[in-house]
Design an enzyme around this catalytic site. Structure first.
Site, PDB file in Angstrom:
ATOM      1  N   GLU A   1       0.825  -1.208   0.000  1.00 37.07           N
ATOM      2  CA  GLU A   1       0.000   0.000   0.000  1.00 37.07           C
ATOM      3  C   GLU A   1       0.863   1.264   0.000  1.00 37.07           C
ATOM      4  O   GLU A   1       0.527   2.247  -0.646  1.00 37.07           O
ATOM      5  CB  GLU A   1      -0.961   0.004   1.194  1.00 37.07           C
ATOM      6  CG  GLU A   1      -2.083  -1.012   1.073  1.00 37.07           C
ATOM      7  CD  GLU A   1      -3.001  -0.739  -0.125  1.00 37.07           C
ATOM      8  OE1 GLU A   1      -3.021   0.399  -0.626  1.00 37.07           O
ATOM      9  OE2 GLU A   1      -3.690  -1.669  -0.578  1.00 37.07           O
TER      10      GLU A   1
ATOM     11  N   TYR B   1      -6.196   6.767   4.066  1.00 34.72           N
ATOM     12  CA  TYR B   1      -6.434   5.704   3.089  1.00 34.72           C
ATOM     13  C   TYR B   1      -5.634   4.443   3.442  1.00 34.72           C
ATOM     14  O   TYR B   1      -6.170   3.334   3.480  1.00 34.72           O
ATOM     15  CB  TYR B   1      -6.073   6.162   1.657  1.00 34.72           C
ATOM     16  CG  TYR B   1      -5.909   4.951   0.777  1.00 34.72           C
ATOM     17  CD1 TYR B   1      -7.019   4.246   0.344  1.00 34.72           C
ATOM     18  CD2 TYR B   1      -4.637   4.447   0.481  1.00 34.72           C
ATOM     19  CE1 TYR B   1      -6.888   3.082  -0.387  1.00 34.72           C
ATOM     20  CE2 TYR B   1      -4.493   3.287  -0.248  1.00 34.72           C
ATOM     21  CZ  TYR B   1      -5.618   2.608  -0.685  1.00 34.72           C
ATOM     22  OH  TYR B   1      -5.479   1.445  -1.383  1.00 34.72           O
TER      23      TYR B   1
ATOM     24  N   ASP C   1      -9.504   4.809  -2.779  1.00 39.59           N
ATOM     25  CA  ASP C   1      -8.368   5.260  -3.597  1.00 39.59           C
ATOM     26  C   ASP C   1      -8.917   5.873  -4.893  1.00 39.59           C
ATOM     27  O   ASP C   1     -10.138   6.060  -5.039  1.00 39.59           O
ATOM     28  CB  ASP C   1      -7.384   4.111  -3.862  1.00 39.59           C
ATOM     29  CG  ASP C   1      -7.947   3.083  -4.834  1.00 39.59           C
ATOM     30  OD1 ASP C   1      -9.135   3.172  -5.201  1.00 39.59           O
ATOM     31  OD2 ASP C   1      -7.178   2.187  -5.241  1.00 39.59           O
TER      32      ASP C   1
ATOM     33  N   CYS D   1     -26.108   1.514 -11.402  1.00 38.22           N
ATOM     34  CA  CYS D   1     -25.230   2.638 -11.737  1.00 38.22           C
ATOM     35  C   CYS D   1     -25.994   3.805 -12.374  1.00 38.22           C
ATOM     36  O   CYS D   1     -26.542   3.691 -13.471  1.00 38.22           O
ATOM     37  CB  CYS D   1     -24.138   2.153 -12.688  1.00 38.22           C
ATOM     38  SG  CYS D   1     -22.965   3.447 -13.113  1.00 38.22           S
TER      39      CYS D   1
HETATM   40  S1  SF4 Z   1     -21.889   0.360 -14.955  1.00 42.29           S
HETATM   41 FE1  SF4 Z   1     -20.206   1.230 -16.083  1.00 42.29          FE
HETATM   42  S2  SF4 Z   1     -19.891   3.265 -15.218  1.00 42.29           S
HETATM   43 FE2  SF4 Z   1     -21.186   2.145 -13.790  1.00 42.29          FE
HETATM   44  S3  SF4 Z   1     -19.766   1.283 -12.294  1.00 42.29           S
HETATM   45 FE3  SF4 Z   1     -20.051  -0.275 -13.855  1.00 42.29          FE
HETATM   46  S4  SF4 Z   1     -18.399   0.072 -15.379  1.00 42.29           S
HETATM   47 FE4  SF4 Z   1     -18.560   1.893 -14.065  1.00 42.29          FE
END
Ligand code: SF4
Length: 336
Positions: free
Chosen positions: A39, A122, A140, A208
């Site tokens: 690290e 961290y 990170d 996401c």
């Molecule tokens: S869906 Fe795409 S943008 Fe979202 S975390 Fe996964 S790789 Fe990253």
């Protein structure tokens, strides 16, 4: 993040994690010394650059006790080329503190780890989670990118760091914390990459927000960069009978404690040339540090007498462990 998403990430990690020399097989606990060493080396440095240094250090010094009794100069020389040399000084100070005050065992909490030299928030979180299984929020650069995309964070970096830390806290599970941290790092390094993230392969795709908005590359949002300042200086290449004059830089400050060519002008010092001589132009080298770019002019001369100092055989100069900027300057100095 839902429990299902966290499980999906951990399942993905079990199959697709990167093979790294400081990792152990699933179900085993890694040695805290190796986690700490990796690290510290990985701070602002790529995995590819760290690999050979990690192998070298663990083969020379397989445990913290061996490292703690090593001469500073030997460790600095072994670190040469990896950059950010304050890390090497802190590495030794930390190893000696662990041996002197903790019986050779790293403490297992973030709070105690953060009291050790060179261990910030961290690194303490990473060691606590990976080596000791503690619940810790590990953020990170890779994790920052993944989290900024998962939540489509519009606040620009670096101001967004506190927000990203708090968001990472909300998705960090109570169990398999070390695996979760490493899974997030690996996801950022191999799937959620800075350009063209591979969303179709991502175990978190359903969660996401940036993917839902169809522009994941827009995150993390970054504040406009200010131009890096430029400095100029001089390095002196003084030869005598096949040897070159080196100096050991002051212990604190840039490249502190490292062997180097004598210099003037670039880090605030106004040192004269090491001797009066017929100095000739040896060209120049460029080097980029974190906070400034440097143009270092090389002046070369032959010494008629040998003044006091550290004289190093030119044929074996690679053994001196010069930091990269001086290794570049030495190539120019030795060129004629
Ligand atoms: S869906 Fe795409 S943008 Fe979202 S975390 Fe996964 S790789 Fe990253």
């Amino acid at each position: 993040m839902s429990v299902d998403a966290s499980n999906a990430l951990l399942s993905w990690y079990s199959v697709d994690k990167r093979s790294l020399p400081w990792r152990v097989a699933e179900g085993e606990w890694p040695d805290a010394y190796r986690v700490w060493l990796s690290e510290v080396m990985l701070q602002q440095t790529t995995v590819a650059a760290v690999r050979p240094y990690f192998e070298k250090f663990t083969s020379l010094w397989p445990g913290v006790e061996r490292l703690a009794v090593t001469d500073d100069a030997d460790v600095m020389a072994a670190w040469a080329g990896l950059g950010y040399y304050a890390r090497a000084r802190n590495l030794l100070a930390c190893a000696r503190t662990v041996v002197a005050h903790h019986g050779g065992e790293f403490p297992d909490t973030e709070a105690e780890l953060m009291k050790l030299p060179g261990i910030g928030r961290y690194t303490a979180a990473a060691i606590a989670a990976i080596a000791f299984g503690r619940r810790a929020v590990v953020v990170d650069g890779n994790v920052e990118r993944v989290v900024s995309r998962l939540f489509a964070v519009e606040e620009p970096l670096p101001a967004a760091r506190a927000t990203l830390y708090a968001l990472t806290d909300t998705i960090t599970p109570d169990r398999r914390c070390g695996d979760f941290a490493q899974a997030m790092m690996d996801l950022g390094a191999t799937v959620c990459t800075p350009r063209v993230p591979k969303c179709l392969l991502c175990p978190l795709a359903d969660q996401c927000a940036a993917r839902a908005g169809r522009e994941p590359e827009r995150y993390p949002v970054k504040a406009a960069k200010t131009a890096r300042p430029r400095r100029e200086g001089v390095a002196y290449w003084l030869e005598h009978e096949g040897e070159v004059l080196l100096v050991r830089r002051p212990a604190s400050g840039l490249l502190g404690g490292m062997l180097a060519l004598p210099t003037c002008g670039w880090s605030g010092e106004a040192a004269p040339p090491p001797v009066a001589a017929q100095w000739q132009d040896g060209g120049s080298v460029e080097h980029v540090f974190t906070h400034f770019a440097l143009k270092l002019r090389i002046l070369r001369a032959q010494a008629e007498k040998r003044p006091e100092g550290i004289w190093w055989p030119i044929e074996r100069l690679e053994e001196a462990g010069l930091p990269t900027v001086f290794a570049k300057a030495a190539v120019r100095g030795a060129a004629e």
